[in-house]
Design an enzyme around this catalytic site. Sequence first.
Site, PDB file in Angstrom:
ATOM      1  N   GLU A  67      39.678  16.067 -30.812  1.00 51.84           N
ATOM      2  CA  GLU A  67      39.488  17.090 -31.860  1.00 51.84           C
ATOM      3  C   GLU A  67      38.295  17.985 -31.509  1.00 51.84           C
ATOM      4  OE1 GLU A  67      40.313  15.457 -36.172  1.00 51.84           O
ATOM      5  OE2 GLU A  67      39.918  13.781 -34.832  1.00 51.84           O
TER       6      GLU A  67
ATOM      7  N   ASP B 117      37.177  18.604 -28.468  1.00 47.17           N
ATOM      8  CA  ASP B 117      37.578  19.474 -27.354  1.00 47.17           C
ATOM      9  C   ASP B 117      38.415  20.650 -27.837  1.00 47.17           C
ATOM     10  OD1 ASP B 117      36.234  17.904 -25.628  1.00 47.17           O
ATOM     11  OD2 ASP B 117      37.997  16.782 -24.933  1.00 47.17           O
TER      12      ASP B 117
ATOM     13  N   GLU C  90       8.693   0.751 -28.291  1.00 47.99           N
ATOM     14  CA  GLU C  90       9.912   1.421 -27.817  1.00 47.99           C
ATOM     15  C   GLU C  90      10.470   0.684 -26.595  1.00 47.99           C
ATOM     16  OE1 GLU C  90       8.796   5.463 -26.879  1.00 47.99           O
ATOM     17  OE2 GLU C  90       7.868   5.778 -28.834  1.00 47.99           O
TER      18      GLU C  90
ATOM     19  N   LYS D  42      11.624   0.591 -22.825  1.00 48.53           N
ATOM     20  CA  LYS D  42      11.303   1.440 -21.660  1.00 48.53           C
ATOM     21  C   LYS D  42      12.576   1.621 -20.848  1.00 48.53           C
ATOM     22  CE  LYS D  42       7.933   2.229 -18.032  1.00 48.53           C
ATOM     23  NZ  LYS D  42       8.710   2.265 -16.806  1.00 48.53           N
TER      24      LYS D  42
ATOM     25  N   ASP E 128      15.173   2.803 -18.068  1.00 44.15           N
ATOM     26  CA  ASP E 128      15.070   2.976 -16.622  1.00 44.15           C
ATOM     27  C   ASP E 128      15.927   4.169 -16.203  1.00 44.15           C
ATOM     28  OD1 ASP E 128      14.229   2.472 -14.126  1.00 44.15           O
ATOM     29  OD2 ASP E 128      15.517   0.738 -13.772  1.00 44.15           O
TER      30      ASP E 128
ATOM     31  N   GLU F 129      13.921  10.476 -21.584  1.00 44.46           N
ATOM     32  CA  GLU F 129      14.455   9.823 -20.392  1.00 44.46           C
ATOM     33  C   GLU F 129      15.956  10.096 -20.300  1.00 44.46           C
ATOM     34  OE1 GLU F 129      11.990   8.397 -18.853  1.00 44.46           O
ATOM     35  OE2 GLU F 129      12.787   6.917 -17.441  1.00 44.46           O
TER      36      GLU F 129
ATOM     37  N   TYR G 284      11.115  10.718 -26.448  1.00 42.44           N
ATOM     38  CA  TYR G 284      10.057   9.806 -26.890  1.00 42.44           C
ATOM     39  C   TYR G 284       8.649  10.378 -26.931  1.00 42.44           C
ATOM     40  CZ  TYR G 284      10.299   9.204 -21.771  1.00 42.44           C
ATOM     41  OH  TYR G 284      10.388   9.422 -20.432  1.00 42.44           O
TER      42      TYR G 284
ATOM     43  N   LYS H 146       2.740   2.265 -28.091  1.00 44.48           N
ATOM     44  CA  LYS H 146       1.919   3.472 -28.210  1.00 44.48           C
ATOM     45  C   LYS H 146       1.166   3.427 -29.533  1.00 44.48           C
ATOM     46  CE  LYS H 146       5.525   6.085 -25.854  1.00 44.48           C
ATOM     47  NZ  LYS H 146       6.614   7.045 -26.027  1.00 44.48           N
TER      48      LYS H 146
ATOM     49  N   LYS I 132       6.038  -4.993 -18.878  1.00 47.78           N
ATOM     50  CA  LYS I 132       7.091  -5.215 -17.876  1.00 47.78           C
ATOM     51  C   LYS I 132       7.853  -6.509 -18.173  1.00 47.78           C
ATOM     52  CE  LYS I 132       6.761  -1.958 -14.769  1.00 47.78           C
ATOM     53  NZ  LYS I 132       7.907  -1.193 -14.314  1.00 47.78           N
TER      54      LYS I 132
ATOM     55  N   CYS J 241      42.392  -9.606   6.438  1.00 51.67           N
ATOM     56  CA  CYS J 241      42.196  -9.386   5.010  1.00 51.67           C
ATOM     57  C   CYS J 241      42.416 -10.698   4.252  1.00 51.67           C
ATOM     58  CB  CYS J 241      43.195  -8.330   4.528  1.00 51.67           C
ATOM     59  SG  CYS J 241      43.311  -8.255   2.741  1.00 51.67           S
TER      60      CYS J 241
ATOM     61  N   CYS K 266      45.924 -10.263   2.145  1.00 51.23           N
ATOM     62  CA  CYS K 266      47.268 -10.079   2.721  1.00 51.23           C
ATOM     63  C   CYS K 266      47.365 -10.507   4.183  1.00 51.23           C
ATOM     64  CB  CYS K 266      47.712  -8.621   2.567  1.00 51.23           C
ATOM     65  SG  CYS K 266      46.793  -7.481   3.618  1.00 51.23           S
TER      66      CYS K 266
ATOM     67  N   CYS L 116      40.643  -3.277   4.333  1.00 43.36           N
ATOM     68  CA  CYS L 116      42.051  -3.513   4.565  1.00 43.36           C
ATOM     69  C   CYS L 116      42.766  -2.213   4.215  1.00 43.36           C
ATOM     70  CB  CYS L 116      42.550  -4.643   3.672  1.00 43.36           C
ATOM     71  SG  CYS L 116      44.329  -4.749   3.666  1.00 43.36           S
TER      72      CYS L 116
ATOM     73  N   CYS M 200      48.963  -4.174   0.313  1.00 43.73           N
ATOM     74  CA  CYS M 200      48.071  -5.307   0.044  1.00 43.73           C
ATOM     75  C   CYS M 200      48.023  -5.593  -1.465  1.00 43.73           C
ATOM     76  CB  CYS M 200      46.684  -5.009   0.573  1.00 43.73           C
ATOM     77  SG  CYS M 200      45.508  -6.302   0.191  1.00 43.73           S
TER      78      CYS M 200
HETATM   79  S1  IVH Z   1       6.032   7.681 -22.692  1.00 44.04           S
HETATM   80  C1  IVH Z   1       2.160   9.193 -21.701  1.00 44.04           C
HETATM   81  N1  IVH Z   1       8.081   6.280 -23.518  1.00 44.04           N
HETATM   82  O1  IVH Z   1       8.343   5.505 -17.990  1.00 44.04           O
HETATM   83  C2  IVH Z   1       3.362   8.400 -21.720  1.00 44.04           C
HETATM   84  N2  IVH Z   1       7.900   6.741 -21.195  1.00 44.04           N
HETATM   85  O2  IVH Z   1       6.062   4.636 -16.342  1.00 44.04           O
HETATM   86  C3  IVH Z   1       4.456   9.058 -21.051  1.00 44.04           C
HETATM   87  N3  IVH Z   1       9.736   5.876 -19.849  1.00 44.04           N
HETATM   88  O3  IVH Z   1       7.370   8.633 -16.793  1.00 44.04           O
HETATM   89  C4  IVH Z   1       5.729   8.397 -21.140  1.00 44.04           C
HETATM   90  N4  IVH Z   1      10.850   4.950 -21.507  1.00 44.04           N
HETATM   91  O4  IVH Z   1       9.827   8.376 -17.446  1.00 44.04           O
HETATM   92  C5  IVH Z   1       7.457   6.824 -22.455  1.00 44.04           C
HETATM   93  N5  IVH Z   1       9.859   5.055 -24.389  1.00 44.04           N
HETATM   94  C6  IVH Z   1       9.234   5.603 -23.339  1.00 44.04           C
HETATM   95  C7  IVH Z   1       9.747   5.504 -22.028  1.00 44.04           C
HETATM   96  C8  IVH Z   1       9.039   6.092 -20.980  1.00 44.04           C
HETATM   97  C9  IVH Z   1      10.831   5.180 -20.200  1.00 44.04           C
HETATM   98  C10 IVH Z   1       9.407   6.274 -18.466  1.00 44.04           C
HETATM   99  C11 IVH Z   1       8.959   7.720 -18.342  1.00 44.04           C
HETATM  100  C12 IVH Z   1       7.586   7.645 -17.741  1.00 44.04           C
HETATM  101  C13 IVH Z   1       7.550   6.294 -17.143  1.00 44.04           C
HETATM  102  C14 IVH Z   1       6.147   5.792 -17.088  1.00 44.04           C
END
Ligand code: IVH
Length: 667
Positions: free
Chosen positions: A34, A36, A113, A115, A117, A175, A227, A291, A315, A409, A412, A427, A432
């Site tokens: 819908e 689209d 928050e 983090k 990747d 991100e 963020y 933060k 971490k 393989c 097969c 393969c 196969c």
């Molecule tokens: S805040 C001053 N919030 O992690 C703080 N960064 O290692 C700036 N990242 O460059 C970043 N999730 O690319 C913030 N909830 C989050 C995040 C986040 C992932 C990444 C971001 C940053 C890197 C720092």
Amino acid sequence: MTDATSRIADLRTKLNDHNYRYYVLDDPIVSDSEYDQLLRELQSLEDDHPDLITPDSPSQRVGAPPLSAFGSITHRQPMLSLANAMDTDELNAFMDRIKKGLDTDDDVTLVAEPKLDGLGVELVYENGLLIHGSTRGDGFTGENITQNLKTIGAIPLSLRSEKRDIPSLLEVRGEVFMTLSGFKKLNEEREVDGLPTFANPRNAAAGSLRQLDSAITATRPLSIYCYESGEISGASFETHFDFLNALKEWGFPVNPKVQVVKSTSDMIAFHNDLEAKRNDLPYEIDGTVFKVNRMDQRNALGIRSRSPRWAIAGKFKAQQVTTVVNNIVPSLGRTGAVTPVAHLEPVNVGGVVVTHATLHNQDEINRKDVRIGDTVWIQRAGDVIPEVVKVVKDKRLKSAVPYQLPSECPACGHDVFRPEGEAVARCQNLSCPAQVKGRIKHFVSKTALDIDGFGEKLVDQLVEKKLILTVDDIFELTFDDLVNLERMAEKSAQNILSAIQDAKETTFSRFVYALGIRNVGAHLSKVLENYFSGNIHTLMSASTEELESIDEVGPIVAETITTFWSDCANVDVVESCLSLGVQLESVEGPKSEILLGKTIVFTGALTQFSRNEAKAMAEANGGRASGSVSKKTDFLVAGPGAGSKLKKAEDLCIPVLSEAEFLEMIS
Ligand code: IVH
């Protein structure tokens, strides 16, 4: 306002509202199709009224011309990074530092928050309009990737203003990431197309954002969570949490897992809870971020050279453990890649019992020197298959011998082929059994034979019911085969049969591409079509040297093609397709133009020429033979015993000719 102006405005509001509901509120009320449909309506109105196009129109996400290089953008405020806390003790120490810095004995309120990747980006809005977007780069200057960012549906092109006033300048940081399901699907498609796969969702997101042609980025399943801010003029916030709420009101997606934590124990509970759940999330995270919530406290704490004192990244523990390799077993992927798999002594990694890990390929086995009986470190990340990282050499048994993959393989028994310079042995056998579904899905796909209505679910059912073993079996499917499948109406079965019929009239390049020969993509198939003038048999008997002499065909591709044909089973499948009526349109131009642009349907028992001859005659005179009658049919040639097609042609007032009349017409 004209009708067009008001409808365009209405469509834009609707589309923006649907986007907001989908990405920010997570509460969509329309289906993708819908959505689209509304977008297509907008595009077509804008095509008719180009003067009404605005840069923030939802139609403007795609279509920017490819760039030759990215420009650079200097961030008004540097994009900082985060200091790391490797364990909960270090998280405790962070809170202690904050309290000391603010000279207080009470815990300080933080925002917690996930983090993500992915890749940090900055989006700049002036008077509510997205002006540009950039990568983090070195923190001071990044690349201008505005065109690519605009293709991401989750990024608003203009700010919503109904709940909150729009500031004159707003820099938002977030991100960009790829969900695990999007990543898996993208890699599967790339495998089928013979393209290298991405190692993880982060690389896939990075590769997608780094495209000079934003049309490619637009096809990638990217998303964003915002963020932080850069510079803002015309709005200010007492707390970070208020800012995140404002972001949502302006239309930015904010991670729903964000929460306020008021004590060290809350903070550690958040961290541990998220770590336990990390593998259940639909995207990859590598930790938590904490933060300071109050902006005045942030200002009081200030920043170090590259990272703020008011934030820290917690971490997660590496998802690595040791276990024993009980066996190494070659397995065959859907696209023919032979992958050695380590069968492991079951072991718990981050809450999940792991019994298998990939060893990738022979080169990797050699590099890590993994042997049966070895004790190894294995690692697991998100949804990605666990892998063997390295061997604990001290624990190696004296009897352990280097491992060599067999040359057949595992599914097969046909010889596998490993092109020079490539790590993966494959393969290439079209029959196969382990590859049947993948091969068929590719064969019927849009760029290949383009069989309408032949979706993935249908392929799965047909293969599981053993109605298709190799691609040529498609052309032997009957109405009964189809209609007896789950949820298949008679009409759909009929439609699929006629789509199969139509698809038989194809081109050399589509057919060769459809075979899924490794490294022979859509473009190379065209190159081969031109060189071999559309004659598949000359391609089949071409030597490696001849193939190598063709512009754009390198030694690896040439060898891949000749080994493909050296397997008689592959030749048989192609011959079978041809004998079941697959016709590869000649690339030569037509001899006459009597039938130019005309679509002709042949029906009934033809007595004066065969169906193949009929088609060739139609094409030689500039026309096109089709298998089914529709409004687009120009005339029907009916032999004795013609039935439903004749009736349909008469109903549609389409002229009907006898075979003799047809011959007379073209003579
Ligand atoms: S805040 C001053 N919030 O992690 C703080 N960064 O290692 C700036 N990242 O460059 C970043 N999730 O690319 C913030 N909830 C989050 C995040 C986040 C992932 C990444 C971001 C940053 C890197 C720092």
